[in-house]
Scaffold this motif. Structure first.
Motif, PDB file in Angstrom:
ATOM      1  N   GLY A  69       0.806  -1.216   0.000  1.00 38.11           N
ATOM      2  CA  GLY A  69       0.000   0.000   0.000  1.00 38.11           C
ATOM      3  C   GLY A  69       0.836   1.261   0.000  1.00 38.11           C
ATOM      4  N   ILE A  70       2.008   1.214  -0.650  1.00 34.89           N
ATOM      5  CA  ILE A  70       2.901   2.374  -0.725  1.00 34.89           C
ATOM      6  C   ILE A  70       2.745   3.022  -2.092  1.00 34.89           C
ATOM      7  CG2 ILE A  70       5.282   3.177  -0.627  1.00 34.89           C
ATOM      8  CD1 ILE A  70       5.916   0.744   1.120  1.00 34.89           C
ATOM      9  N   SER A  71       2.567   4.326  -2.112  1.00 31.88           N
ATOM     10  CA  SER A  71       2.348   5.010  -3.384  1.00 31.88           C
ATOM     11  C   SER A  71       2.950   6.408  -3.352  1.00 31.88           C
ATOM     12  CB  SER A  71       0.844   5.107  -3.671  1.00 31.88           C
ATOM     13  OG  SER A  71       0.209   5.921  -2.700  1.00 31.88           O
ATOM     14  N   TYR A  72       3.168   6.923  -4.556  1.00 31.80           N
ATOM     15  CA  TYR A  72       3.459   8.351  -4.691  1.00 31.80           C
ATOM     16  C   TYR A  72       2.110   9.043  -4.763  1.00 31.80           C
ATOM     17  CZ  TYR A  72       4.434  12.830  -6.883  1.00 31.80           C
ATOM     18  OH  TYR A  72       4.472  14.178  -7.168  1.00 31.80           O
ATOM     19  N   SER A  73       1.711   9.681  -3.691  1.00 36.24           N
ATOM     20  CA  SER A  73       0.393  10.309  -3.612  1.00 36.24           C
ATOM     21  C   SER A  73       0.549  11.716  -3.041  1.00 36.24           C
ATOM     22  CB  SER A  73      -0.543   9.474  -2.740  1.00 36.24           C
ATOM     23  OG  SER A  73      -1.822  10.057  -2.669  1.00 36.24           O
ATOM     24  N   VAL A  74       0.133  12.710  -3.803  1.00 41.93           N
ATOM     25  CA  VAL A  74       0.270  14.101  -3.367  1.00 41.93           C
ATOM     26  C   VAL A  74      -1.029  14.844  -3.641  1.00 41.93           C
ATOM     27  CG1 VAL A  74       2.771  14.177  -3.726  1.00 41.93           C
ATOM     28  CG2 VAL A  74       1.240  14.781  -5.616  1.00 41.93           C
ATOM     29  N   GLY A  75      -1.208  15.960  -2.974  1.00 40.68           N
ATOM     30  CA  GLY A  75      -2.384  16.795  -3.172  1.00 40.68           C
ATOM     31  C   GLY A  75      -2.462  17.866  -2.097  1.00 40.68           C
ATOM     32  N   GLN A 127       0.642  12.600   0.680  1.00 43.02           N
ATOM     33  CA  GLN A 127      -0.538  11.898   1.168  1.00 43.02           C
ATOM     34  C   GLN A 127      -0.248  10.409   1.368  1.00 43.02           C
ATOM     35  OE1 GLN A 127      -3.015  13.759   2.084  1.00 43.02           O
ATOM     36  NE2 GLN A 127      -2.005  15.574   1.211  1.00 43.02           N
ATOM     37  N   ASP A 128       1.019  10.081   1.472  1.00 43.68           N
ATOM     38  CA  ASP A 128       1.473   8.732   1.777  1.00 43.68           C
ATOM     39  C   ASP A 128       2.499   8.838   2.898  1.00 43.68           C
ATOM     40  OD1 ASP A 128       1.836   5.714   0.641  1.00 43.68           O
ATOM     41  OD2 ASP A 128       3.784   6.546   1.227  1.00 43.68           O
ATOM     42  N   LEU A 129       2.380   7.996   3.905  1.00 47.89           N
ATOM     43  CA  LEU A 129       3.243   8.095   5.079  1.00 47.89           C
ATOM     44  C   LEU A 129       4.722   7.947   4.729  1.00 47.89           C
ATOM     45  CD1 LEU A 129       1.720   6.331   8.218  1.00 47.89           C
ATOM     46  CD2 LEU A 129       2.673   8.633   8.047  1.00 47.89           C
ATOM     47  N   PHE A 187      -0.011   2.472   3.751  1.00 50.20           N
ATOM     48  CA  PHE A 187       0.677   3.683   4.209  1.00 50.20           C
ATOM     49  C   PHE A 187      -0.027   4.942   3.706  1.00 50.20           C
ATOM     50  CE2 PHE A 187       3.828   0.414   4.647  1.00 50.20           C
ATOM     51  CZ  PHE A 187       4.574   0.784   5.740  1.00 50.20           C
ATOM     52  N   SER A 188      -1.164   4.755   3.075  1.00 53.69           N
ATOM     53  CA  SER A 188      -1.892   5.895   2.514  1.00 53.69           C
ATOM     54  C   SER A 188      -2.519   6.735   3.618  1.00 53.69           C
ATOM     55  CB  SER A 188      -2.974   5.400   1.560  1.00 53.69           C
ATOM     56  OG  SER A 188      -3.779   6.484   1.121  1.00 53.69           O
ATOM     57  N   LEU A 189      -2.326   8.040   3.542  1.00 54.97           N
ATOM     58  CA  LEU A 189      -2.944   8.949   4.500  1.00 54.97           C
ATOM     59  C   LEU A 189      -4.398   9.231   4.159  1.00 54.97           C
ATOM     60  CD1 LEU A 189      -0.043  11.500   5.083  1.00 54.97           C
ATOM     61  CD2 LEU A 189      -0.930   9.840   6.712  1.00 54.97           C
ATOM     62  N   THR A 190      -4.807   8.889   2.950  1.00 55.66           N
ATOM     63  CA  THR A 190      -6.191   9.114   2.556  1.00 55.66           C
ATOM     64  C   THR A 190      -7.104   7.956   2.962  1.00 55.66           C
ATOM     65  OG1 THR A 190      -5.743   8.186   0.358  1.00 55.66           O
ATOM     66  CG2 THR A 190      -5.527  10.573   0.620  1.00 55.66           C
ATOM     67  N   ALA A 191      -6.502   6.850   3.429  1.00 55.57           N
ATOM     68  CA  ALA A 191      -7.305   5.728   3.918  1.00 55.57           C
ATOM     69  C   ALA A 191      -8.015   6.138   5.215  1.00 55.57           C
ATOM     70  CB  ALA A 191      -6.426   4.509   4.156  1.00 55.57           C
TER      71      ALA A 191
END
Length: 480
Positions: A69-75, A127-129, A187-191
């Motif tokens: 559950g690791i991603s490049y997630s930004v916003g 948005q990913d830990l 590791f998603s902060l949007t979860a």
């Protein structure tokens, strides 16, 4: 793509600066243009953000390790948009100051400054830990070199102290990141998952408290702020410390609602102690850097009180105060640097009388100082008032402490203003010392003008930081 561009532009700029053998002035000028481009990109992002809707916007996401559950997630959320804006503006002013004074070894210096800009921006949009942790720790690399190579006589001691403190926090947060990610399965902060594990919460909270810093984890602050190049101190105080604010709001409160509530009393007491202690140390300081440094420590205590007030007024005030403090701290540090260049020192007893024959310097110092001491009608007064009102529900004594800190701020800032401008000229003040030059004014004046705009319209930040979101503690919902 726009959010990713805010990360890539300073990184690409840093790579070009360090690889291409350009002349000294061209190198510094190119870095400044990249920093200004970053400001322009943020303005576009702010124009596209729908404050009426709120929530995560301008996002981008790509899976890195799907099984973990690791991603490049930004916003952006509203509050992170304002924190990013303060970052790119302060970093642009700092890079411009380095261009103006002509820092030696400009390729390395400016590449590190641009890399630092990218790391801070990434922290605010992550948005990913794991991405957040990487960016949070990546800031340490340029700061270590910038202070250790271009700092003052005690720069090695300053960097060692800074690294020891921050590495201790880094190890705790790494363990907390791994533990939280594994237990949640992502590791998603949007979860939507939360944790009631107090130890994992403390791993994050201590790391943020060190970065801020918050009493009693402030031991690295005095040397680092005094020995760093003045524009690096401006970035360190103005925006690097605000990554802790984002961490508290984005991770500590929404992901650990029960531990945050259980330990809020302890955190509020420590934050209030830091607010008073920092204010008293600022009042007793014998040099300008000490005043600005310890006042920054006090302000971070105040901002933390606003966050853990668990109230919409406190949270809005905390973000407004974070933005205002970023701008005022950067302005004051750059002005200290300008005074140091004219007098060779920032010791209070060696200064004085600089208002005579230097009207521009006197005007800018007076305006910045008045905003810093939170005169009624200023952005800092609005932020402090909102925090005072927000924290009242946690106990009227906290509001009294905030009010007392406002009085202390007036005392130490008036002392600093008087020491620069009004008392009898000291041994370091020369009659031939120039007023602010056009280049210097072009760097500090925009910061002051933005502060004046926020003073007229503080709701621009406070009411648009959490649009459509419910602060933690006011219902079963939490700040996302």
């Amino acid at each position: 793509m726009l959010t990713t561009s805010l990360i890539l532009v300073p990184l690409i700029g840093a790579l070009i600066v360090v690889v291409v053998p350009l002349p000294r002035t061209t190198t510094a000028g190119l870095s400044f243009l990249v920093a200004l481009l970053e400001v322009g990109l943020w303005i576009v992002a702010a124009g596209r953000y729908d404050f009426a809707d709120g929530g995560l916007q301008l996002g981008a996401s790509r899976q890195w390790v799907e099984s973990l559950g690791i991603s490049y997630s930004v916003g952006f959320y509203g509050y992170s948009l304002w924190l990013t804006g303060a970052t790119v503006i302060v970093c642009a002013a700092a890079i411009g100051y380095a261009l103006w004074i002509g820092r030696d070894r400009p390729r390395a210096y400016h590449a590190l400054m641009l890399f630092l800009t990218a790391a801070v921006v990434t922290t605010f949009v992550a948005q990913d830990l794991l991405l957040f942790y990487i960016a949070f720790e990546a800031m340490l690399i340029p700061l270590y070199v910038l202070v250790g190579v271009w700092g003052g006589e005690r720069r090695l001691a300053a960097t060692l102290t800074f690294v020891v403190y921050t590495m201790a926090g880094s190890l705790l947060m790494l363990a907390a990141v791994v533990a939280f990610g594994v237990t949640q399965g992502t590791f998603s902060l949007t979860a939507s998952g939360t944790s009631d594990n107090t130890w994992i919460f403390l791993g994050f909270a201590i790391a943020f408290a060190i970065k801020a810093p918050i009493f009693p984890l402030h031991g690295w602050l005095p040397l680092a702020y005094r020995e760093a190049p003045v524009e690096v101190a401006a970035v360190l105080s103005g925006v690097v410390s605000k990554t802790a604010v984002y961490g508290f709001i984005r991770i500590a409160l929404p992901k650990f609602p029960e531990p945050a509530d259980d330990l809020s009393g302890v955190i509020l007491v420590l934050a209030a102690a830091g607010l008073l202690y920092g204010s008293l140390l600022a009042f007793r300081s014998l040099d300008l850097r000490g005043i600005v440094a310890y006042s920054s420590m006090a302000q971070m205590g105040l901002i933390t009180m606003g966050i853990f007030a668990f109230d919409d007024l406190g949270l809005g005030g905390a973000v407004l105060q974070s933005v205002a403090h970023a701008l005022i701290s950067a302005s004051m540090f750059l002005l200290v640097g300008m005074v140091e260049r004219r007098c060779g020192t920032d010791e209070l007893d060696a200064l004085g009388g600089m208002a005579r024959g230097r009207p521009v310097l006197a005007t800018i110092v007076l305006i910045a100082g008045m905003i810093a001491l939170a005169v009624p009608g200023s952005a800092t007064f609005a932020g402090e008032f909102l925090i005072m009102a927000g924290v009242y529900a946690q106990g009227w004594g906290y509001s009294v402490i905030v009010a007392l800190a406002i009085v202390l701020a007036a005392m130490y800032m008036l002392r600093a203003i008087s020491a620069i401008l009004h008392v009898k000229p000291g041994r370091a003040v020369r009659d031939e010392a120039l007023d602010l030059r056009a280049g210097e004014l072009a760097l500090v004046l925009p910061l002051v003008l933005i502060l004046l705009v926020l003073s007229v319209w503080p709701a621009l930040v406070s009411d648009r930081s959490f649009p459509g979101q419910t602060p933690v503690g006011t219902s079963t919902e939490v700040v996302p």
